[in-house]
Scaffold this motif. Structure first.
Motif, PDB file in Angstrom:
ATOM      1  N   UNK A   1      43.788  -7.844  -4.383  1.00  7.98           N
ATOM      2  CA  UNK A   1      42.535  -7.513  -3.739  1.00  7.98           C
ATOM      3  C   UNK A   1      41.566  -8.431  -3.731  1.00  7.98           C
ATOM      4  N   UNK A   2      40.837  -8.273  -2.508  1.00 11.75           N
ATOM      5  CA  UNK A   2      39.829  -9.001  -2.402  1.00 11.75           C
ATOM      6  C   UNK A   2      38.502  -8.751  -2.812  1.00 11.75           C
ATOM      7  N   UNK A   3      37.316  -9.288  -3.306  1.00 11.62           N
ATOM      8  CA  UNK A   3      36.385  -9.129  -3.841  1.00 11.62           C
ATOM      9  C   UNK A   3      35.462  -8.119  -3.420  1.00 11.62           C
TER      10      UNK A   3
ATOM     11  N   UNK B   1      40.643 -12.520 -13.889  1.00 12.65           N
ATOM     12  CA  UNK B   1      39.354 -12.199 -14.391  1.00 12.65           C
ATOM     13  C   UNK B   1      37.938 -12.540 -13.299  1.00 12.65           C
TER      14      UNK B   1
ATOM     15  N   UNK C   1      37.215 -14.408  -2.870  1.00 15.84           N
ATOM     16  CA  UNK C   1      37.522 -14.394  -4.245  1.00 15.84           C
ATOM     17  C   UNK C   1      38.535 -13.177  -3.936  1.00 15.84           C
ATOM     18  N   UNK C   2      39.595 -13.295  -5.077  1.00 17.66           N
ATOM     19  CA  UNK C   2      40.570 -12.479  -5.118  1.00 17.66           C
ATOM     20  C   UNK C   2      40.944 -11.954  -6.657  1.00 17.66           C
ATOM     21  N   UNK C   3      41.483 -10.754  -6.738  1.00 22.09           N
ATOM     22  CA  UNK C   3      42.161 -10.599  -7.922  1.00 22.09           C
ATOM     23  C   UNK C   3      43.458 -10.160  -7.810  1.00 22.09           C
TER      24      UNK C   3
ATOM     25  N   UNK D   1      37.597 -11.924 -10.152  1.00 24.29           N
ATOM     26  CA  UNK D   1      37.943 -12.446  -9.183  1.00 24.29           C
ATOM     27  C   UNK D   1      38.381 -14.164  -9.154  1.00 24.29           C
ATOM     28  N   UNK D   2      39.003 -14.385 -10.128  1.00 20.71           N
ATOM     29  CA  UNK D   2      39.357 -15.798 -10.378  1.00 20.71           C
ATOM     30  C   UNK D   2      40.598 -16.256  -9.827  1.00 20.71           C
TER      31      UNK D   2
END
Lengths: 286, 396
Positions: free
Chosen positions: A191-193, B209, B197-199, B211-212
């Motif tokens: 997922x993107x922020x 953690x 930034x992704x999860x 979006x790292x």
């Protein structure tokens, strides 16, 4: 218009034929985003049941050239019906081996205009797959004036990123976590922020890392218009359950089934770029 | 034949700086058909200006036409190609068959295949040679060993990226930007979605953690591989960065110029010398990309700021008052009396001096240079040539 479906195992061949599949697309060691790691061992058996295309869609580096030559010779010996490739090198080597007329050039992003079709018709390959990032209007313009066989990857989860980097493996190294079972694992999502509700499938294999759209593509309505011009219609399988895949195939043969499919899977699918225009440059007015 | 040093230029000033500071050729994008159209200030007249300027120095200009063409984009292509031929552009850089074919049909322009094609082997390079392509820009995913193998087996000239930003995807094979923000990555609209930034989840379970999970690549810095590239007789070494500042271009071009010249003169210095020079302007973390083989975490950015401090660029020399011994500067960043500045000239000389007094255009003494592009005068006994860069060394 032939329906091309990815074959996972020998046991489902009759099932796929009964659903209306015209061509089996079979992974080879030169394929990325594979759904089967060993089905290429059974090509002669599969060939007895129907038309076979071999998938060789990885980017070809110098070290791949000898393996590529070997697989093109196998394709020739087995009288394969088509070779689906993403790197033009496969076309170059296919000419040397005498299977140029089997090549379907499917680079994903590159076949975006009528001239590409004309150019490749002069090269005498089998056909090209139109890019999936252009509109239906653009596809129709190319298709109505086609010079060689044309195909479309029109259903399923479509990739939007191909990196040679092993991004998931490296991430766990960065986290100092001893993670196994990363390669060929279909269960990772991103997922993107700022888009926490969009789950993008991410997949790592020997060829690198692939990221896919969060929504799968369906083309039930569009195929009605495109059918006279398309020679092959590819139905992508990765990240779909077997049942959903079988439902997908059937729905391109039966309009009622298509309506049922949409009702059942509605939220999961969209129309890709058929009706969306992308900006060429930041802030450009259209 | 000496290996060429090829530099980027987003406008006429940057192009001139790149050539003055040691590039053998510059590549520019016009307002049409280029992936960096947004960054371009090169209208047709300006392209002619830089071609004339470069040819006056016995140097070259290449024009990028590397978008992936849709049918609508082809309008105007023929006229554009004919114009580039008329003004004697040295080559075009392209990735679409339509450009290659039209260029061959209408002109005898030299054709280079863009890295957008991600060409990674000699068989394909030789195919394009037969198609009339003189040079191919190799994919940035090749190791040094692969580059050498391709070079040994190829009929085309090869161009290799040695410095600057890197796509994390194979170039030309990414449409993240198309899907996320409807900006076409292969027609100049890339939104750098890979740097967001992704999860990461597995079977619905969050594994990352804050979006790292990041895909960003460190920029390329290949000083350690220049000797091997020159030994291999690669035709051209390319610096990326048409959006970069004139200070960056001057500094990076100059460092690689020294490295290449030192190689040919048999007097290469310790690599840290060239690396330290680059660091004066390089504000992003760097690594060596794929040169050593598959990338590891060393080539990625995770939860790290990519920007790092550099020596501050405070002005550019626009002239010298011989009679009164004043440097005439165009201000770019703040400095004041007491600061120690370094003059960095196109011929690689560096001279330090302390600022005593600063004067404005009417020769009024001012307490600081604080207005960008202001013309100012500094007492300096050294006559630095036009286009020398002035950097701040320390602030007392």
């Amino acid at each position: 218009m032939r329906i091309v479906a990815r074959l996972k195992n020998l046991e489902e061949m009759n099932k796929l034929i009964n659903l209306g599949v015209d061509v089996f697309l079979v992974d080879t060691p030169l394929a990325v985003k594979r759904i089967s790691l060993d089905i290429h061992n059974d090509i002669s058996e599969i060939k007895k049941h129907g038309k076979v295309y071999l998938l060789m869609n990885k980017m070809i580096h110098e070290t791949d050239l000898s393996v590529l030559g070997k697989w093109l010779k196998i394709a020739k010996e087995q009288n394969i019906d088509g070779i689906v490739c993403g790197d033009l090198t496969v076309m170059v080597k296919a000419e040397e081996i005498g299977v140029l007329d089997k090549i379907i050039y499917q680079p994903g992003t590159m076949n975006t205009n009528s001239f590409d079709n004309e150019y490749f018709s002069r090269k005498h390959l089998k056909g090209i797959t139109i890019s999936k990032e252009i509109t239906l209007e653009e596809i129709l313009k190319i298709a109505k004036d086609k010079k060689t066989e044309l195909s479309l990857l029109g259903h399923g989860f479509i990739d939007m990123f191909y990196s040679k980097r092993k991004l998931i493996t490296n991430y766990f190294k960065f986290k100092k976590e001893d993670k196994t079972d990363i390669l060929n694992n279909y269960n990772y999502r991103l997922t993107e922020e700022k888009r926490p509700d969009s789950l993008y499938p991410i997949f790592e294999d020997d060829g690198g890392t692939h990221i896919f759209r969060d929504k799968a593509l369906e083309s039930f309505e569009e195929v009605k218009e495109l059918r006279p011009y398309l020679d092959d219609f590819f139905i992508e399988r990765i990240f779909l359950s077997d049942d959903e895949y079988y439902d997908s195939i059937l729905s391109y043969k039966d309009e009622e089934k298509a309506k049922e499919f949409i009702a059942k899977y509605e939220d999961k699918y969209d129309k890709g770029f058929y009706y969306l225009y992308t900006e060429k440059i930041k802030g450009e007015e259209r | 034949m000496k290996t060429e040093l090829l530099a980027p230029a987003g406008n006429l000033e940057k192009a001139k700086i790149a050539l003055l500071y040691g590039a053998d050729a510059v590549y520019i994008g016009g307002k049409q058909f280029s992936l960096r159209a947004r960054a371009s200030n090169f209208g047709l007249d300006t392209i002619k200006d830089i071609v004339d300027y470069a040819h006056g120095m016995n140097k070259k200009v290449y024009v990028t036409m590397n978008i992936v063409f849709h049918d609508d984009d082809i309008f105007g292509l023929d006229d554009y190609l004919l114009y580039l031929k008329k003004i004697n552009v040295d080559a075009i850089i392209c990735s679409s068959m339509v450009v290659i074919e039209r260029a061959k049909e209408l002109t005898d322009l030299e054709i280079h295949l863009s890295t957008q094609f991600s060409l990674s082997n000699s068989a394909l390079a030789n195919y394009f040679y037969k198609e009339g392509v003189k040079r191919v820009v190799l994919a940035r995913e090749l190791s040094m060993e692969e580059i050498k193998e391709v070079q040994e087996n190829s009929l085309t000239d090869l161009e290799v990226f040695i410095h600057g930003g890197m796509c994390v995807s194979y170039s030309g094979r990414c449409t993240l930007s198309n899907y996320t923000v409807l900006r076409d990555a292969n027609r100049g609209g890339c939104a750098h979605t890979c740097r967001w930034l992704y999860d990461l989840y597995e079977n619905g379970k969050l594994l990352s953690e804050n979006h790292d999970f990041q895909m960003s690549s460190k920029d390329l810095e290949a000083t350690a591989y220049i000797k091997e590239l020159l030994d291999a007789k690669i035709s051209s070494l390319k610096i990326e960065g048409r959006m970069k500042s004139i200070h960056y271009i001057a500094t990076v071009v100059s460092a690689y110029r020294m490295l290449i010249d030192d190689y040919y003169n048999g007097c290469m210095r310790d690599l840290t010398f060239y690396q330290n020079e680059i660091q004066k302007a390089e504000n992003r973390q760097t690594s060596y990309g794929f040169f050593a083989g598959d990338t590891t975490i060393e080539q990625q950015l995770y939860n790290q700021r990519s920007e790092i401090p550099t020596k501050e660029f405070v002005g550019m020399v626009m002239g010298y008052d011989d009679e009164n011994k004043y440097l005439i500067l165009e201000q770019r960043n703040y400095f004041s009396p007491g600061d120690t500045l370094e003059i960095f000239t196109p011929d690689k000389t560096t001279i330090q001096f302390k600022v005593k007094e600063i004067y404005d255009e009417e020769f009024n003494s001012i307490d600081a240079a604080r207005h960008p592009l202001q013309k100012i005068y500094l007492k300096c006994l050294v006559k630095a040539p036009k286009y020398s860069m002035i950097r701040k060394v320390e602030n007392e």
